[in-house]
Design a protein around this motif. Structure first.
Motif, PDB file in Angstrom:
ATOM      1  N   PRO A  89      16.426  62.314   5.163  1.00  0.00           N
ATOM      2  CA  PRO A  89      16.821  60.903   5.257  1.00  0.00           C
ATOM      3  C   PRO A  89      16.792  60.332   6.666  1.00  0.00           C
ATOM      4  O   PRO A  89      16.799  59.103   6.840  1.00  0.00           O
ATOM      5  CB  PRO A  89      18.256  60.906   4.705  1.00  0.00           C
ATOM      6  N   HIS A  90      16.768  61.186   7.679  1.00  0.00           N
ATOM      7  CA  HIS A  90      16.788  60.699   9.056  1.00  0.00           C
ATOM      8  C   HIS A  90      15.389  60.466   9.607  1.00  0.00           C
ATOM      9  O   HIS A  90      15.232  60.031  10.746  1.00  0.00           O
ATOM     10  CB  HIS A  90      17.550  61.690   9.934  1.00  0.00           C
ATOM     11  N   ARG A 138      12.121  58.311   9.806  1.00  0.00           N
ATOM     12  CA  ARG A 138      11.749  56.912   9.563  1.00  0.00           C
ATOM     13  C   ARG A 138      10.228  56.783   9.578  1.00  0.00           C
ATOM     14  O   ARG A 138       9.617  56.334  10.551  1.00  0.00           O
ATOM     15  CB  ARG A 138      12.369  56.026  10.637  1.00  0.00           C
ATOM     16  N   TRP A 153      11.887  62.482  15.066  1.00  0.00           N
ATOM     17  CA  TRP A 153      11.899  63.478  13.983  1.00  0.00           C
ATOM     18  C   TRP A 153      10.512  64.099  13.860  1.00  0.00           C
ATOM     19  O   TRP A 153       9.514  63.395  13.796  1.00  0.00           O
ATOM     20  CB  TRP A 153      12.265  62.780  12.684  1.00  0.00           C
ATOM     21  N   ARG A 159      14.775  67.249  15.906  1.00  0.00           N
ATOM     22  CA  ARG A 159      15.398  65.932  15.848  1.00  0.00           C
ATOM     23  C   ARG A 159      16.037  65.613  17.190  1.00  0.00           C
ATOM     24  O   ARG A 159      16.688  66.463  17.789  1.00  0.00           O
ATOM     25  CB  ARG A 159      16.451  65.900  14.743  1.00  0.00           C
ATOM     26  N   ARG A 208      25.642  64.477   7.577  1.00  0.00           N
ATOM     27  CA  ARG A 208      26.113  63.343   8.375  1.00  0.00           C
ATOM     28  C   ARG A 208      25.774  63.586   9.836  1.00  0.00           C
ATOM     29  O   ARG A 208      25.884  64.703  10.344  1.00  0.00           O
ATOM     30  CB  ARG A 208      27.620  63.157   8.215  1.00  0.00           C
ATOM     31  N   THR A 209      25.339  62.536  10.534  1.00  0.00           N
ATOM     32  CA  THR A 209      24.994  62.656  11.949  1.00  0.00           C
ATOM     33  C   THR A 209      26.175  62.342  12.855  1.00  0.00           C
ATOM     34  O   THR A 209      26.220  62.809  13.994  1.00  0.00           O
ATOM     35  CB  THR A 209      23.853  61.696  12.320  1.00  0.00           C
ATOM     36  N   ALA A 224      21.440  55.148  13.241  1.00  0.00           N
ATOM     37  CA  ALA A 224      21.136  54.781  11.862  1.00  0.00           C
ATOM     38  C   ALA A 224      21.035  53.274  11.694  1.00  0.00           C
ATOM     39  O   ALA A 224      20.270  52.779  10.855  1.00  0.00           O
ATOM     40  CB  ALA A 224      22.214  55.336  10.927  1.00  0.00           C
ATOM     41  N   GLU A 272      23.115  51.918   4.005  1.00  0.00           N
ATOM     42  CA  GLU A 272      22.086  52.758   4.621  1.00  0.00           C
ATOM     43  C   GLU A 272      22.626  53.489   5.850  1.00  0.00           C
ATOM     44  O   GLU A 272      22.292  54.649   6.097  1.00  0.00           O
ATOM     45  CB  GLU A 272      20.888  51.900   5.017  1.00  0.00           C
ATOM     46  N   GLN A 281      25.426  56.179   4.692  1.00  0.00           N
ATOM     47  CA  GLN A 281      24.813  57.357   4.071  1.00  0.00           C
ATOM     48  C   GLN A 281      24.437  58.386   5.126  1.00  0.00           C
ATOM     49  O   GLN A 281      24.624  59.597   4.928  1.00  0.00           O
ATOM     50  CB  GLN A 281      23.554  56.943   3.300  1.00  0.00           C
ATOM     51  N   ARG A 282      23.907  57.935   6.248  1.00  0.00           N
ATOM     52  CA  ARG A 282      23.394  58.837   7.271  1.00  0.00           C
ATOM     53  C   ARG A 282      24.459  59.226   8.298  1.00  0.00           C
ATOM     54  O   ARG A 282      24.579  60.390   8.661  1.00  0.00           O
ATOM     55  CB  ARG A 282      22.198  58.189   7.964  1.00  0.00           C
ATOM     56  N   GLY A 337      27.515  60.500   5.858  1.00  0.00           N
ATOM     57  CA  GLY A 337      27.217  61.302   4.677  1.00  0.00           C
ATOM     58  C   GLY A 337      27.973  60.812   3.453  1.00  0.00           C
ATOM     59  O   GLY A 337      28.395  61.617   2.622  1.00  0.00           O
TER      60      GLY A 337
END
Length: 297
Positions: free
Chosen positions: A19-20, A22, A29, A39, A109-110, A116, A220, A223-224, A227
């Motif tokens: 998900p991270h 783009r 990434w 990353r 989760r970042t 994000a 959005e 979520q990142r 989490g």
């Protein structure tokens, strides 16, 4: 610096980190042929490059740069160590099949909000290719080179004050119009407060108080960064149609999607991830939407 962490069950590192990413060529990434994911991040201690790989039932991390220690300390959370499945029960056989095929799915989760938020704003109301092109241009111009032996071309997202100072003509060259540029610059003024949010509910309140940030963008980001397994991307161009088709065989709208997801309350985002992984897509009724080139306007 290096660290090894052993999860307490199945874990798909690639799915947790996907998900991270783009789009193709994301400067933050990379996945190398050996399966490792690289990353970059701007941690509270500074920029870092993190390499994550699955090895002998564990997760192996290597990190470089001032933020290396922070990156390794939070690596388990990044790949889903804090993902809590309590209360989650599959109610549709099509999703049960996905769970069987992907037992290692976890939502990570970042802990980094601006990383994000900026690409999420760039993705507002445009096709992905258009947003990802802008993301690559801005990181190439304003990002820092990735620390350590990162794959060529990797960059670290700039500091908030850099986002605030980007001139209008560079936003235009990136392909982002004034509304999205202004939203990012405004968020950058409040970056410290956003990064300090303690819960996903607090972050949602702070984000949606910003001009230009609505339900979709907040979801959005959460979520990142947090989490959040329940943050549904309401307003997404494709999501409601996909959820409706996968669960009922018919496309639906956002209210219909939320009714279908009601049995998964607390894990509604997780349910939508399973829908994506199912591969079920409604038949195409026309050509795909073309990417605009705002730079030509």
């Amino acid at each position: 610096m290096e660290r090894r962490w052993e999860p307490d069950g199945p874990l798909d590192v690639g799915l947790a980190l996907q998900p991270h990413k783009r789009g193709g060529g994301d400067p933050t990434w990379r996945q190398t042929p050996d399966g490792a994911v690289w990353r970059t991040s701007r941690t509270p201690d500074g920029p870092c490059t993190l390499r994550v790989s699955a090895r002998a039932g564990g997760v192996h991390g290597q990190a470089w740069g001032p933020g290396a220690g922070w990156a390794l300390e939070t690596m388990p959370a990044l790949v889903g160590a804090e993902d809590d499945l309590a209360g989650f029960s599959v109610r549709h056989e099509v999703l049960a099949d996905v769970v069987r095929r992907h037992p290692g799915l976890r939502i990570g989760r970042t802990g980094r909000v601006m990383e994000a938020l900026v690409p999420a704003v760039l993705e507002q109301k445009v096709v992905g290719r258009e947003a990802w092109r802008a993301w690559r241009w801005l990181l190439g111009r304003y990002g820092e080179p990735a620390p350590g032996p990162a794959p060529e071309g990797m960059r670290v997202v700039p500091e908030p004050e850099v986002w605030r100072q980007i001139p209008s003509w560079h936003w235009h060259r990136a392909g982002a119009e004034a509304v999205r540029a202004r939203t990012i610059a405004t968020a950058a003024w409040h970056a410290a407060k956003l990064e300090a949010a303690a819960t996903t509910q607090e972050l949602d309140r702070l984000l949606r108080a910003l001009p230009g940030v609505g339900v979709w963008t907040s979801a959005e980001v959460r979520q990142r960064a947090f989490g959040d397994p329940d943050a549904v991307s309401v307003g997404d161009f494709h999501l409601a149609k996909l959820v409706g088709y996968a669960l009922t065989g018919e496309k639906t709208d956002d209210p219909g999607m939320m009714r279908l997801l009601e049995p998964y309350t607390g894990h509604r985002h997780r349910a939508t991830v399973l829908v994506w992984l199912s591969g079920l897509r409604p038949p195409a009724r026309g050509p795909r939407m073309a990417a605009r080139d705002y730079r030509a306007f």
